[in-house]
Design a protein around this motif. Structure first.
Motif, PDB file in Angstrom:
ATOM      1  N   VAL A   1       0.630  -1.188  -0.007  1.00 18.59           N
ATOM      2  CA  VAL A   1       0.092   0.068   0.019  1.00 18.59           C
ATOM      3  C   VAL A   1       0.802   1.221   0.011  1.00 18.59           C
ATOM      4  CG1 VAL A   1      -1.591   1.220   1.395  1.00 18.59           C
ATOM      5  CG2 VAL A   1      -2.006  -1.125   1.204  1.00 18.59           C
ATOM      6  N   GLU A   2       0.625   2.330  -0.725  1.00 19.04           N
ATOM      7  CA  GLU A   2       1.641   3.475  -1.041  1.00 19.04           C
ATOM      8  C   GLU A   2       1.841   4.009   0.485  1.00 19.04           C
ATOM      9  OE1 GLU A   2       1.535   5.234  -4.264  1.00 19.04           O
ATOM     10  OE2 GLU A   2       3.255   6.031  -3.184  1.00 19.04           O
ATOM     11  N   GLY A   3       3.137   3.934   0.885  1.00 22.02           N
ATOM     12  CA  GLY A   3       3.785   4.417   1.844  1.00 22.02           C
ATOM     13  C   GLY A   3       3.600   3.529   3.050  1.00 22.02           C
ATOM     14  N   PHE A   4       3.322   2.403   3.010  1.00 24.08           N
ATOM     15  CA  PHE A   4       3.224   1.464   3.962  1.00 24.08           C
ATOM     16  C   PHE A   4       4.326   0.879   4.209  1.00 24.08           C
ATOM     17  CE2 PHE A   4       2.493  -2.758   5.732  1.00 24.08           C
ATOM     18  CZ  PHE A   4       1.677  -2.702   6.721  1.00 24.08           C
ATOM     19  N   LEU A   5       4.980   0.952   5.407  1.00 25.68           N
ATOM     20  CA  LEU A   5       6.177   0.246   5.728  1.00 25.68           C
ATOM     21  C   LEU A   5       5.833  -1.113   6.588  1.00 25.68           C
ATOM     22  CD1 LEU A   5       8.286   3.331   6.247  1.00 25.68           C
ATOM     23  CD2 LEU A   5       8.071   1.900   4.127  1.00 25.68           C
ATOM     24  N   GLU A   6       6.645  -1.982   6.534  1.00 19.44           N
ATOM     25  CA  GLU A   6       6.407  -3.369   7.388  1.00 19.44           C
ATOM     26  C   GLU A   6       6.750  -3.212   8.614  1.00 19.44           C
ATOM     27  OE1 GLU A   6       8.045  -6.510   5.299  1.00 19.44           O
ATOM     28  OE2 GLU A   6       7.083  -8.164   6.506  1.00 19.44           O
ATOM     29  N   TYR A   7       5.969  -3.906   9.769  1.00 15.08           N
ATOM     30  CA  TYR A   7       6.559  -3.840  11.152  1.00 15.08           C
ATOM     31  C   TYR A   7       7.695  -4.583  11.070  1.00 15.08           C
ATOM     32  CZ  TYR A   7       4.182  -8.300   9.905  1.00 15.08           C
ATOM     33  OH  TYR A   7       3.823  -9.495   9.286  1.00 15.08           O
ATOM     34  N   PRO A   8       8.577  -4.243  12.265  1.00 13.32           N
ATOM     35  CA  PRO A   8       9.794  -4.999  12.563  1.00 13.32           C
ATOM     36  C   PRO A   8       9.743  -6.574  12.730  1.00 13.32           C
ATOM     37  CG  PRO A   8       9.388  -3.404  14.289  1.00 13.32           C
ATOM     38  CD  PRO A   8       8.200  -3.286  13.479  1.00 13.32           C
ATOM     39  N   THR A   9      10.615  -7.197  12.448  1.00  9.85           N
ATOM     40  CA  THR A   9      10.504  -8.666  12.588  1.00  9.85           C
ATOM     41  C   THR A   9      11.620  -9.452  13.499  1.00  9.85           C
ATOM     42  OG1 THR A   9      11.735  -9.101  10.709  1.00  9.85           O
ATOM     43  CG2 THR A   9       9.414  -9.218  10.487  1.00  9.85           C
ATOM     44  N   PHE A  10      11.484 -10.447  14.140  1.00  8.71           N
ATOM     45  CA  PHE A  10      12.417 -11.263  15.132  1.00  8.71           C
ATOM     46  C   PHE A  10      12.402 -12.729  14.878  1.00  8.71           C
ATOM     47  CE2 PHE A  10      10.495  -7.357  16.777  1.00  8.71           C
ATOM     48  CZ  PHE A  10      11.671  -6.615  16.910  1.00  8.71           C
ATOM     49  N   THR A  11      13.677 -13.196  15.326  1.00  8.61           N
ATOM     50  CA  THR A  11      13.542 -14.653  15.356  1.00  8.61           C
ATOM     51  C   THR A  11      14.318 -15.128  16.460  1.00  8.61           C
ATOM     52  OG1 THR A  11      14.000 -16.473  13.931  1.00  8.61           O
ATOM     53  CG2 THR A  11      15.509 -14.811  13.498  1.00  8.61           C
ATOM     54  N   LYS A  12      14.803 -16.310  16.559  1.00 11.16           N
ATOM     55  CA  LYS A  12      15.542 -17.120  17.729  1.00 11.16           C
ATOM     56  C   LYS A  12      16.997 -16.441  17.756  1.00 11.16           C
ATOM     57  CE  LYS A  12      13.230 -21.078  16.496  1.00 11.16           C
ATOM     58  NZ  LYS A  12      11.995 -20.337  16.045  1.00 11.16           N
ATOM     59  N   PRO A  13      17.463 -16.267  18.864  1.00 14.83           N
ATOM     60  CA  PRO A  13      16.999 -16.566  20.269  1.00 14.83           C
ATOM     61  C   PRO A  13      16.146 -15.535  20.847  1.00 14.83           C
ATOM     62  CG  PRO A  13      19.065 -15.607  20.373  1.00 14.83           C
ATOM     63  CD  PRO A  13      18.825 -15.535  18.766  1.00 14.83           C
ATOM     64  N   GLN A  14      15.450 -15.723  21.918  1.00 11.71           N
ATOM     65  CA  GLN A  14      14.530 -15.018  22.364  1.00 11.71           C
ATOM     66  C   GLN A  14      15.336 -13.609  23.304  1.00 11.71           C
ATOM     67  OE1 GLN A  14      11.859 -16.310  25.206  1.00 11.71           O
ATOM     68  NE2 GLN A  14      10.992 -17.812  23.896  1.00 11.71           N
ATOM     69  N   ILE A  15      16.516 -13.752  23.575  1.00 12.71           N
ATOM     70  CA  ILE A  15      17.278 -12.800  24.071  1.00 12.71           C
ATOM     71  C   ILE A  15      18.755 -12.923  23.237  1.00 12.71           C
ATOM     72  CG2 ILE A  15      18.538 -11.708  25.998  1.00 12.71           C
ATOM     73  CD1 ILE A  15      16.420 -12.655  27.891  1.00 12.71           C
ATOM     74  N   TRP A  16      19.113 -11.659  22.660  1.00 12.80           N
ATOM     75  CA  TRP A  16      20.365 -11.610  21.993  1.00 12.80           C
ATOM     76  C   TRP A  16      21.138 -10.292  22.389  1.00 12.80           C
ATOM     77  CZ3 TRP A  16      21.991  -8.002  18.187  1.00 12.80           C
ATOM     78  CH2 TRP A  16      23.438  -8.243  17.660  1.00 12.80           C
ATOM     79  N   ARG A  17      22.559 -10.584  22.998  1.00  7.38           N
ATOM     80  CA  ARG A  17      23.019  -9.534  23.496  1.00  7.38           C
ATOM     81  C   ARG A  17      22.246  -8.684  24.526  1.00  7.38           C
ATOM     82  NH1 ARG A  17      27.397  -8.142  18.579  1.00  7.38           N
ATOM     83  NH2 ARG A  17      27.967 -10.418  18.466  1.00  7.38           N
TER      84      ARG A  17
END
Ligand code: 6GU
Length: 221
Positions: free
Chosen positions: A174-190
């Protein structure tokens, strides 16, 4: 879809053997032709450019060489794309439109561009012709711009991307629409944790969070 590239640097298009586009070629979803413009040069020096009428810096690509390169490959199914920083800005809408074409020809200009009569001639003969730019900056030639366009266009052709769901919810759908941030494993990184809502298993809350994040990125709230 057939994609033809006309260039004085055919090597620029070697990466089209890799990744999704390489696989799409193996599956015959796309067919690629790379043509060395210099093979159509008419003099002993294999010259493809000359000084501009009216004077000024730089060189202009000669129409006769382009005519000889284009005539054998252009048909009424073709869309001739002339890459130039003065063209219409390429965007996701144009990518979608072009992904429905049977045949795209990318004319990769170098130097100060291609003699404008090439555009005039093929337009006048009733072919679809457009001048396209990928953004407001100047590149040394159209080759990289053509590669950018192919990356955006080819993935929209049915079958090129394994899972077509990947094409929904994308930035710019959709014009001007930017995707949400994404995450994968591990649950905690640094020391950085994945947002807990994404681990909740609550689909409604996850969808709300994603919509919210996307709205913030897209500045539509
Ligand atoms: Cl398509 N060509 C050149 N030479 N420069 C550009 C461009 C194209 N798009 C943006 N800058």
């Amino acid at each position: 879809m057939k994609l033809d590239f006309i260039t004085i640097f055919p090597e620029f298009f070697e990466p089209l053997r890799l990744s999704l586009i390489g696989k799409a070629r193996d599956k015959s979803l796309i067919e690629i032709g790379v043509h060395d413009l210099r093979e159509h040069a008419t003099n002993v020096h294999k010259q493809v450019d000359d000084t501009p009428y009216g004077g000024g810096a730089g060189m202009v690509m000669m129409p006769e060489v382009w005519g000889k390169a284009l005539d054998p490959i252009i048909t009424k199914d073709s869309e001739l794309i002339i890459l130039t920083p003065a063209g219409k800005r390429f965007d996701q809408r144009m990518a979608e439109e072009l992904s429905n074409s049977k045949h795209l020809i990318f004319a990769c200009g170098r130097y100060e561009g291609i003699d404008d009569r090439v555009r005039q001639y093929y337009k006048g003969e009733g072919f679809r012709v457009r001048e396209v730019s990928i953004g407001d900056y100047v590149l040394n030639g159209g080759e990289v711009a053509a590669m950018v366009m192919v990356e955006a266009i080819a993935r929209l052709i049915p079958g090129v991307i394994g899972n077509p769901d990947s094409l929904t919810d994308e930035s710019h759908n959709v014009e001007g629409f930017l995707e949400y941030p994404t995450f994968t494993k591990p649950q905690i990184w640094r020391g950085l944790a994945v947002p807990s809502v994404l681990l909740s298993g609550n689909h409604k809350e996850i969808a709300d969070w994603r919509n919210n994040q996307a709205s913030k990125l897209s500045q539509c709230e």
